[in-house]
Design a protein around this motif. Structure first.
Motif, mmCIF file in Angstrom:
data_model
loop_
_atom_site.group_PDB
_atom_site.id
_atom_site.type_symbol
_atom_site.label_atom_id
_atom_site.label_comp_id
_atom_site.label_asym_id
_atom_site.label_seq_id
_atom_site.Cartn_x
_atom_site.Cartn_y
_atom_site.Cartn_z
ATOM 1 N N GLY A 68 -21.453 20.888 -16.954
ATOM 2 C CA GLY A 68 -20.988 22.108 -16.187
ATOM 3 C C GLY A 68 -19.827 22.789 -16.552
ATOM 4 N N ARG A 79 -13.093 24.096 -13.596
ATOM 5 C CA ARG A 79 -12.084 24.952 -13.511
ATOM 6 C C ARG A 79 -10.641 24.899 -13.695
ATOM 7 N NH1 ARG A 79 -15.024 27.950 -8.235
ATOM 8 N NH2 ARG A 79 -13.632 26.248 -7.287
ATOM 9 N N ASP A 110 -12.809 21.271 -9.397
ATOM 10 C CA ASP A 110 -14.038 21.837 -9.062
ATOM 11 C C ASP A 110 -14.930 21.887 -10.467
ATOM 12 O OD1 ASP A 110 -13.769 21.660 -6.394
ATOM 13 O OD2 ASP A 110 -13.794 23.892 -6.323
ATOM 14 N N LEU A 114 -18.635 23.404 -11.694
ATOM 15 C CA LEU A 114 -19.772 24.083 -11.224
ATOM 16 C C LEU A 114 -20.943 23.658 -12.136
ATOM 17 C CD1 LEU A 114 -18.412 27.695 -10.634
ATOM 18 C CD2 LEU A 114 -18.768 25.801 -8.856
ATOM 19 N N GLU A 168 -25.301 27.798 -9.086
ATOM 20 C CA GLU A 168 -24.411 26.661 -9.273
ATOM 21 C C GLU A 168 -24.196 25.577 -8.207
ATOM 22 O OE1 GLU A 168 -23.553 29.670 -9.943
ATOM 23 O OE2 GLU A 168 -22.760 29.846 -11.967
ATOM 24 N N ARG A 194 -21.473 23.004 -6.355
ATOM 25 C CA ARG A 194 -20.151 22.431 -6.581
ATOM 26 C C ARG A 194 -19.862 21.060 -6.500
ATOM 27 N NH1 ARG A 194 -16.209 21.738 -2.443
ATOM 28 N NH2 ARG A 194 -13.879 21.872 -3.123
ATOM 29 N N ASN A 237 -17.915 15.590 -1.750
ATOM 30 C CA ASN A 237 -19.085 16.032 -2.436
ATOM 31 C C ASN A 237 -20.292 15.940 -1.331
ATOM 32 O OD1 ASN A 237 -18.443 16.868 -5.079
ATOM 33 N ND2 ASN A 237 -17.749 14.850 -5.219
#
Length: 362
Positions: A251, A254, A258, A260, A267, A269, A302
């Motif tokens: 993925g 960012r 996080d 994605l 997507e 998270r 999560n």
């Protein structure tokens, strides 16, 4: 390009084998670079049909290459005839000569290389003694156990004083009980060989126990290489992740913790420890996953809504496979399975703590 060797480990020795193997067939293409240090054991690991045995046979000169090179101890042997290459090979079924004794099998190679009968038999006797097979020197292959036959085949390969030792699924012909013992013996014998060794296997345990480094081959290409520990901790394909028992996702991180993962527009998270950025892999073990009937409170950073699509016994645990916001596997106890009354088709919530997620560059 495959990195050559890890300078911190046993592979700090000079590179003995430097090869690029390219084999093309109508429905299959193999292109792999293989680098092995002197005294190092490299395992080619991958699923059936990946091209591992083709690579091994190309190194031995048994399969013609369309392109590439094979440099052994600084000498280019790419065009050297098979019988003149300083290579010893142990085949999956050993291929011992049935009409010859163990001693005669081992002496065969030196005789073919020009040694006299007496010298070849002395060499064979010394190798059989090293393999703890002196008492079986006169036995023919039919009278040997699987483990004994494997050691005779290894002795035969070593009798020609090779600089490259090739082993094709060396334990595949053994039953599970014998395999454990022979695996340990084989590792000791390989440790005493100062040339380069390449082992082909589809068994991850075999690769982890026998090899100093592992190269993973899928669909004719090298997808990962590293020490057994590096490959196990940081898988880079779904195949490797399944082998080592991890949930793996690729993925975009960012930079705020996080990641994605999943197809664009859908997507999921994934919160990880730290603040990685860019294209990454994120992985966590099934044991880190907790399952709930309702949205959990507490600490999991999560949480995903998933649907159970499979349940199987896994040792003393139960492995639950689920799909939904994120596809994953979870290992729970039989008691937890009974308490939650889980069944395929049920909707549950899966939770994983951020600290349990390993994140590394893709």
């Amino acid at each position: 390009m495959i990195p050559t060797v890890d300078p911190a480990g046993p592979a700090a020795a000079p590179v003995a084998l430097d090869a690029r193997v390219v084999v093309r067939r109508p429905a299959f293409a193999l292109e792999a670079e293989v680098s092995v240090a002197a005294g190092e054991v490299l395992a080619l690991l991958g699923p059936n049909g990946a091209g591992k045995s083709t690579a091994l046979r190309a190194l031995a000169g048994l399969v013609p290459m369309h392109e590439g090179r094979i440099v052994l101890d600084g000498r280019d042997i790419t065009t050297v005839p098979t019988e003149e290459r300083p290579i010893g090979m142990v085949f999956q079924d050993y291929l011992l000569f049935r009409h010859m004794s163990a001693l005669e099998n081992v002496a065969f190679g030196p005789r073919c290389r020009g040694a006299g009968r007496a010298q070849a038999r002395r060499t064979a006797a010394e190798l059989l003694e090293r393999m703890a097979l002196t008492a079986h020197a006169a036995a023919r292959p039919a009278a040997l156990s699987g483990g004994q036959a494997q050691r005779v085949a290894l002795a035969r390969a070593l009798a020609v004083e090779p600089r490259l030792l090739l082993l094709d699924e060396p334990l595949a012909a053994l039953d599970a009980h014998t395999r454990v013992e022979v695996r340990a013996q084989l590792r000791r014998h390989l440790a005493g060989f100062d040339g380069a060794t390449v082992i082909v296997t589809h068994d991850p345990l075999e690769a982890m126990v026998l090899a100093d480094r592992v190269t993973v081959v899928e669909d004719g290409s090298v997808v990962q290489t590293g020490t057994p520990a590096e490959v196990a901790r940081h898988p880079r394909t779904d195949y490797v992740a399944r082998l080592v028992g991890l949930n793996l996702y690729r993925g975009h991180a960012r930079g705020d913790g996080d990641v994605l993962v999943g197809p664009p527009g859908r997507e999921a998270r994934l919160v990880v420890a730290g603040t990685p950025q860019g294209e990454v892999f994120a992985a966590f073990p099934p044991r880190a996953v907790a399952l709930y009937r309702a949205v959990p409170g507490g600490t999991p950073r999560n949480t995903w809504r998933v649907v159970i699509d499979g349940i199987e016994r896994f040792g003393d645990q139960v492995r639950v496979h689920a799909d939904g916001e994120l596809a994953l596997s979870a290992d729970i106890t039989p008691a937890a399975l009974a308490d939650l009354r889980l069944a395929p088709g049920d909707t549950v919530y899966a939770g994983v703590k951020a600290a349990e997620v390993s994140c590394y560059p893709a």
